[in-house]
Design a protein around this motif. Structure first.
Motif, PDB file in Angstrom:
ATOM      1  N   LYS A  56      -2.611  14.465 -42.741  1.00 11.38           N
ATOM      2  CA  LYS A  56      -1.548  13.737 -43.439  1.00 11.38           C
ATOM      3  C   LYS A  56      -2.080  12.698 -44.409  1.00 11.38           C
ATOM      4  O   LYS A  56      -1.447  12.395 -45.415  1.00 11.38           O
ATOM      5  N   LEU A  57      -3.216  12.083 -44.085  1.00 14.49           N
ATOM      6  CA  LEU A  57      -3.587  10.899 -44.852  1.00 14.49           C
ATOM      7  C   LEU A  57      -5.064  10.796 -45.210  1.00 14.49           C
ATOM      8  O   LEU A  57      -5.404  10.359 -46.315  1.00 14.49           O
ATOM      9  N   LEU A  58      -5.950  11.158 -44.302  1.00  7.30           N
ATOM     10  CA  LEU A  58      -7.356  10.810 -44.523  1.00  7.30           C
ATOM     11  C   LEU A  58      -8.088  11.776 -45.447  1.00  7.30           C
ATOM     12  O   LEU A  58      -8.995  11.379 -46.165  1.00  7.30           O
ATOM     13  N   GLY A 107     -19.670  11.268 -48.964  1.00  9.27           N
ATOM     14  CA  GLY A 107     -18.365  11.407 -48.336  1.00  9.27           C
ATOM     15  C   GLY A 107     -17.949  10.113 -47.671  1.00  9.27           C
ATOM     16  O   GLY A 107     -18.557   9.063 -47.897  1.00  9.27           O
ATOM     17  N   LYS A 108     -16.918  10.201 -46.854  1.00  9.37           N
ATOM     18  CA  LYS A 108     -16.419   9.020 -46.157  1.00  9.37           C
ATOM     19  C   LYS A 108     -16.667   9.130 -44.662  1.00  9.37           C
ATOM     20  O   LYS A 108     -16.611  10.219 -44.096  1.00  9.37           O
ATOM     21  N   PHE A 109     -16.936   7.989 -44.063  1.00 11.56           N
ATOM     22  CA  PHE A 109     -17.117   7.899 -42.620  1.00 11.56           C
ATOM     23  C   PHE A 109     -16.075   6.895 -42.138  1.00 11.56           C
ATOM     24  O   PHE A 109     -16.105   5.731 -42.528  1.00 11.56           O
ATOM     25  N   ILE A 110     -15.122   7.357 -41.334  1.00 10.30           N
ATOM     26  CA  ILE A 110     -13.991   6.514 -40.949  1.00 10.30           C
ATOM     27  C   ILE A 110     -14.002   6.334 -39.437  1.00 10.30           C
ATOM     28  O   ILE A 110     -14.003   7.319 -38.691  1.00 10.30           O
ATOM     29  N   GLU A 111     -14.057   5.076 -38.998  1.00 10.74           N
ATOM     30  CA  GLU A 111     -14.032   4.779 -37.554  1.00 10.74           C
ATOM     31  C   GLU A 111     -12.646   4.275 -37.193  1.00 10.74           C
ATOM     32  O   GLU A 111     -12.174   3.283 -37.748  1.00 10.74           O
ATOM     33  N   ILE A 112     -12.020   4.941 -36.223  1.00 13.37           N
ATOM     34  CA  ILE A 112     -10.665   4.569 -35.822  1.00 13.37           C
ATOM     35  C   ILE A 112     -10.676   4.188 -34.344  1.00 13.37           C
ATOM     36  O   ILE A 112     -11.151   4.968 -33.505  1.00 13.37           O
ATOM     37  N   THR A 114     -15.755  15.044 -46.221  1.00 17.72           N
ATOM     38  CA  THR A 114     -16.748  15.421 -47.241  1.00 17.72           C
ATOM     39  C   THR A 114     -16.090  16.289 -48.306  1.00 17.72           C
ATOM     40  O   THR A 114     -15.137  17.022 -48.026  1.00 17.72           O
ATOM     41  N   GLU A 156      -4.005  15.195 -36.974  1.00 11.42           N
ATOM     42  CA  GLU A 156      -2.815  14.872 -37.788  1.00 11.42           C
ATOM     43  C   GLU A 156      -3.122  13.794 -38.840  1.00 11.42           C
ATOM     44  O   GLU A 156      -2.707  13.912 -39.992  1.00 11.42           O
ATOM     45  N   TYR A 157      -3.846  12.743 -38.421  1.00  4.35           N
ATOM     46  CA  TYR A 157      -4.186  11.686 -39.404  1.00  4.35           C
ATOM     47  C   TYR A 157      -4.937  12.294 -40.586  1.00  4.35           C
ATOM     48  O   TYR A 157      -4.705  11.935 -41.740  1.00  4.35           O
ATOM     49  N   ARG A 198      -3.926  13.945 -32.312  1.00 10.46           N
ATOM     50  CA  ARG A 198      -3.503  12.898 -33.239  1.00 10.46           C
ATOM     51  C   ARG A 198      -4.453  12.753 -34.418  1.00 10.46           C
ATOM     52  O   ARG A 198      -4.024  12.646 -35.568  1.00 10.46           O
ATOM     53  N   ALA A 235      -7.505  -0.204 -34.974  1.00 13.68           N
ATOM     54  CA  ALA A 235      -8.302  -0.646 -36.128  1.00 13.68           C
ATOM     55  C   ALA A 235      -8.859   0.563 -36.851  1.00 13.68           C
ATOM     56  O   ALA A 235      -9.064   1.620 -36.244  1.00 13.68           O
ATOM     57  N   ARG A 267     -14.223  16.622 -40.368  1.00 11.49           N
ATOM     58  CA  ARG A 267     -14.532  16.902 -38.972  1.00 11.49           C
ATOM     59  C   ARG A 267     -14.520  15.571 -38.244  1.00 11.49           C
ATOM     60  O   ARG A 267     -14.614  14.511 -38.880  1.00 11.49           O
ATOM     61  N   TYR A 288     -15.413  12.286 -40.398  1.00  8.67           N
ATOM     62  CA  TYR A 288     -16.284  12.522 -41.557  1.00  8.67           C
ATOM     63  C   TYR A 288     -15.491  13.331 -42.565  1.00  8.67           C
ATOM     64  O   TYR A 288     -15.052  14.437 -42.254  1.00  8.67           O
ATOM     65  N   ARG A 292     -11.963   1.300 -39.820  1.00  7.80           N
ATOM     66  CA  ARG A 292     -13.034   0.791 -40.684  1.00  7.80           C
ATOM     67  C   ARG A 292     -13.552   1.959 -41.505  1.00  7.80           C
ATOM     68  O   ARG A 292     -13.789   3.052 -40.965  1.00  7.80           O
ATOM     69  N   PHE A 350     -20.560   8.214 -45.853  1.00  5.60           N
ATOM     70  CA  PHE A 350     -21.357   9.245 -45.194  1.00  5.60           C
ATOM     71  C   PHE A 350     -22.104   9.973 -46.305  1.00  5.60           C
ATOM     72  O   PHE A 350     -21.475  10.581 -47.173  1.00  5.60           O
ATOM     73  N   GLY A 363     -16.386   3.581 -44.017  1.00  5.99           N
ATOM     74  CA  GLY A 363     -17.743   3.489 -44.534  1.00  5.99           C
ATOM     75  C   GLY A 363     -18.092   4.718 -45.345  1.00  5.99           C
ATOM     76  O   GLY A 363     -17.214   5.511 -45.697  1.00  5.99           O
TER      77      GLY A 363
END
Lengths: 82, 82
Positions: free
Chosen positions: A65-67, A40-45, A9, A61-62, A58, B36, A76, A7, B38, B42, B40
């Motif tokens: 560095k990037l998200l 905000g963004k909800f990112i599923e990895i 925000t 770190e993502y 990890r 992967a 979080r 998440y 994805r 939040f 979305g």
């Protein structure tokens, strides 16, 4: 297989014009109970071949560095079995 | 005061080029465990003057009318005390 739900925000001090636009749109169609909207963004990895403990490290770190842009955003996350 | 946490995600059948770009970027810096990604939305909504039961109904309406495009997106939400 593991999945990380991340998440991202905007920090409280950062204006959110997109959220304000949604708040105004909902109020304009009669939903007066709405006090504030923040978007905000909800990112599923999906992760494979690492342990839950490794995944915690990890995914942090993502995010760093990037998200997420930590100047403007908080993040979080939770690691779940998939 | 109540808050609604709304999660809007692309349906499984819909391609997610933004997620693919993030996956490729993370893999290119060495994170090969990523299968992967994805992406979305939040959405945090602060609500005042309605009950938790009313909020369940209202938030479903917001999603259907404005927050999610049900042709391409799924939504879920939870109502929490703030």
């Amino acid at each position: 297989m593991l999945a990380a739900n991340v998440y991202v925000t905007l920090r409280k001090s950062i204006l959110d014009p997109q959220g304000t636009a949604v708040k105004n749109a909902l109020q304009s169609i009669g939903y007066e109970e709405i006090q504030a909207v923040r978007i905000g963004k909800f990112i599923e990895i999906s992760l494979d071949g690492i342990s839950k403990e490794q995944a915690e490290t990890r995914v942090r770190e993502y995010c760093k560095k990037l998200l997420a842009n930590e100047i403007m955003e908080d993040f979080r996350f939770e690691i779940v079995e998939k």
